[in-house]
Design an enzyme around this catalytic site. Structure first.
Site, mmCIF file in Angstrom:
data_model
loop_
_atom_site.group_PDB
_atom_site.id
_atom_site.type_symbol
_atom_site.label_atom_id
_atom_site.label_comp_id
_atom_site.label_asym_id
_atom_site.label_seq_id
_atom_site.Cartn_x
_atom_site.Cartn_y
_atom_site.Cartn_z
ATOM 1 N N ASP A 1 0.832 -1.198 0.000
ATOM 2 C CA ASP A 1 0.000 0.000 0.000
ATOM 3 C C ASP A 1 0.871 1.254 0.000
ATOM 4 O O ASP A 1 1.863 1.327 0.730
ATOM 5 C CB ASP A 1 -0.899 -0.040 1.241
ATOM 6 C CG ASP A 1 -1.908 1.078 1.271
ATOM 7 O OD1 ASP A 1 -2.745 1.138 0.353
ATOM 8 O OD2 ASP A 1 -1.879 1.882 2.219
ATOM 9 N N GLU B 1 15.112 -14.508 -0.398
ATOM 10 C CA GLU B 1 15.458 -15.656 0.441
ATOM 11 C C GLU B 1 14.469 -16.810 0.252
ATOM 12 O O GLU B 1 14.750 -17.945 0.639
ATOM 13 C CB GLU B 1 15.468 -15.254 1.914
ATOM 14 C CG GLU B 1 16.539 -14.239 2.295
ATOM 15 C CD GLU B 1 16.452 -13.882 3.773
ATOM 16 O OE1 GLU B 1 15.922 -14.706 4.551
ATOM 17 O OE2 GLU B 1 16.893 -12.776 4.150
#
Length: 541
Positions: A199, A255
């Protein structure tokens, strides 16, 4: 596939309005899980959930008071896990909203921060002393109207809120804030989410010197309905420090296998340029702005957005949307062009799903859903209440999904829906369109299948043909010719190199002539050298 997001189609779910499983009138996670097969059959690649975190709902969940738990109105963490598992069984990715720029004023960190100037969280939010006359430190404005600074007596300081006063802004200049917010993202990654919708991604950092935002030179004598639009937001947001933080977020996602982020470019004078900047290198995977979520509806307008992005940021990647939870639905927004709702809905669906970039479809868009006309007493949205009647807010696009013709609530709930379902919306239900070859829903299903099966529509570059308004014509990759008539009048073009017809509506082909009736469009297989030119007798170079 590591880059599943490139050219993908995401379906935005507004959870409170999608499906209610327990009859309380609010949509919930169990309801979403129940409807996932519909979305898998529709042919989208991913779902995006607007916030479902614990929240006092001052701004409908975009004011988070607990970033690592589910608000009870939507269910529980167990319900969330079950939804993710079911989505993955059906081949759907799950993206969740992350509201990082600000929290709820009821978040424990803000409650601690506001208590004094020397507590452990004292600089986790943006605090500033008043001027000597007691006024706020600068002229920054709130998107919801009025100043962006709220007085706090306990600290004898102002705090910054770019949105509601109940949504205080985090101080991203504090590395501890960055670390903590990244840890909340890791929490959801470990639970199996496939990515995040971020957002207001350009709001994270503010100017440390708190310099005034200048007036917007484009605003002349008449004030905007919201004075926020009268400033050029040079210092309150869009700061260069955003970019290193995006790189930190990208490093976190890298990751994990095949995760992605899409950022919302909240109101910017240079939105397309910044979309490219934010998605170049190891930053966001993709980004969207409001450039196609406004009133602009012309061949030149759509061409300009695509050209500007891919010319200015060849290494970046955009997301395009015509509707979402913050704007008037596009069928209503663009109907002023004199186009019929059904034809416009089909044209818009085919155009959106032909664009280069990733795509976001807002719930109900595939039904040709229109904006709900609400009375003031029916509103829940603070923006609508604040700016009525000049702006009626966002509730009109957030009314519940309509599944069938059940009288009570169109299959959404067995109780009273939190927002009303009115006749024009109830008429556009899933059950009435599913299987009807002439329906908007079936057009979306065919276009989604075509996009999924045609690599050129997912990742192929765009080559525009120089046709005149209102005809928009382009080639995707070297494989698909796309021609659209953005008007209620008939127009003709001359084609060369057009092979088999892939999909069309309100279009007739006779040899090398293509007649496009009102809102007509056609997509063809490209064969050899391709050209699209104005008129049936136009010369083809």
């Amino acid at each position: 596939m590591a880059e599943w997001w490139r050219g993908s189609v995401t379906y935005q779910i507004y959870p409170r309005s999608f499906q209610d499983a327990n009859g309380d009138g609010d949509g919930d996670l169990a309801g979403i899980t129940r409807r996932l097969p519909y979305l898998a059959d529709l042919g989208v690649d991913a779902i995006w959930l607007s916030p479902v975190f614990v929240s006092p709902m001052a701004d409908m969940g975009y004011d988070v008071s607990d970033y690592t738990d589910i608000d009870p109105r939507f269910g529980s963490l167990a319900d969330f896990d079950a939804m993710v598992a079911r989505a993955h069984e059906l081949g759907l990715k799950v993206i969740i909203d992350q509201v990082l720029s600000h929290s709820s004023s009821e978040h424990p960190h803000f409650i601690e921060s506001r208590g004094s100037r020397d507590n452990p969280k004292s600089d986790w939010y943006v605090w500033a002393d008043p001027k000597h006359d007691g006024s706020p430190p600068n002229n920054w404005l709130s998107i919801f109207g009025g100043g962006a600074w709220q007085w706090e007596t306990r600290r004898r300081q102002y705090y910054l809120h770019n949105f509601l006063a109940e949504q205080p802004d985090f101080n991203f200049h504090n590395p501890d804030v960055q670390d903590w917010l990244l840890s909340t993202m890791r929490f959801w990654l470990d639970r199996g989410v496939d990515g995040f919708r971020l957002d207001t991604v350009n709001f994270y950092f503010h100017d440390k010197l708190l310099r005034d935002d200048p007036a917007d030179f484009r605003v002349k004598d008449k004030p905007e309905w919201n004075p926020y639009g009268m400033q050029y937001h040079l210092f309150s947001k869009n700061q260069p420090e955003n970019l290193p933080f995006l790189e930190r977020m990208r490093k976190l996602l890298d990751e994990y296998e095949a995760r992605a982020m899409v950022g919302e470019m909240g109101e910017s004078h240079h939105a397309i340029r910044m979309m490219g900047e934010y998605t170049t290198g190891k930053r966001l995977h993709k980004c969207y702005s409001f450039e196609m979520l406004g009133d602009g509806f012309s061949a030149a307008h759509f061409r300009r957005q695509i050209d500007e992005f891919f010319t200015g940021a060849p290494g970046g990647w955009p997301t395009w949307a015509f509707s979402n939870h913050d704007v008037v639905r596009h069928v209503t927004r663009w109907s002023k062009q004199g186009l019929s709702d059904e034809a416009l809905a089909k044209l818009a669906g085919a155009l959106l799903l032909s664009l280069q970039g990733s795509i976001c479809v807002y719930q109900g868009e595939e039904l040709g859903q229109t904006e709900t006309d609400l009375e003031f007493f029916e509103l829940d949205d603070p923006q609508g209440k604040r700016f009525w009647p000049e702006n009626k807010g966002r509730d009109g696009c957030r009314t519940p999904m309509v599944w069938d013709n059940a009288e009570a609530s169109s299959g959404f709930s067995t109780g009273r829906p939190w927002l009303p379902i009115k006749g024009p919306q109830a008429a556009r239900h899933v059950a009435g369109q599913l299987g009807d070859p002439d329906s908007v829903l079936e057009l979306y299903r065919r276009m989604l299948r075509l996009r999924r099966e045609t690599e050129a529509l997912r990742t192929g570059r765009t080559t525009f043909f120089d046709t005149s308004e209102p005809v928009l014509a382009f080639l995707r990759g070297a494989e698909v010719i796309c021609v659209f008539n953005l008007s209620p009048e008939t127009h003709e073009v001359t084609l060369t190199g057009a092979g088999a017809l892939a999909i069309s509506e309100n279009a007739e082909r006779t040899g090398d002539r293509l007649k496009l009736h009102p809102n007509g469009f056609a997509l063809f297989e490209a064969v050899g050298e391709v050209s699209v030119a104005d008129g049936p007798a136009a010369a083809v170079s």
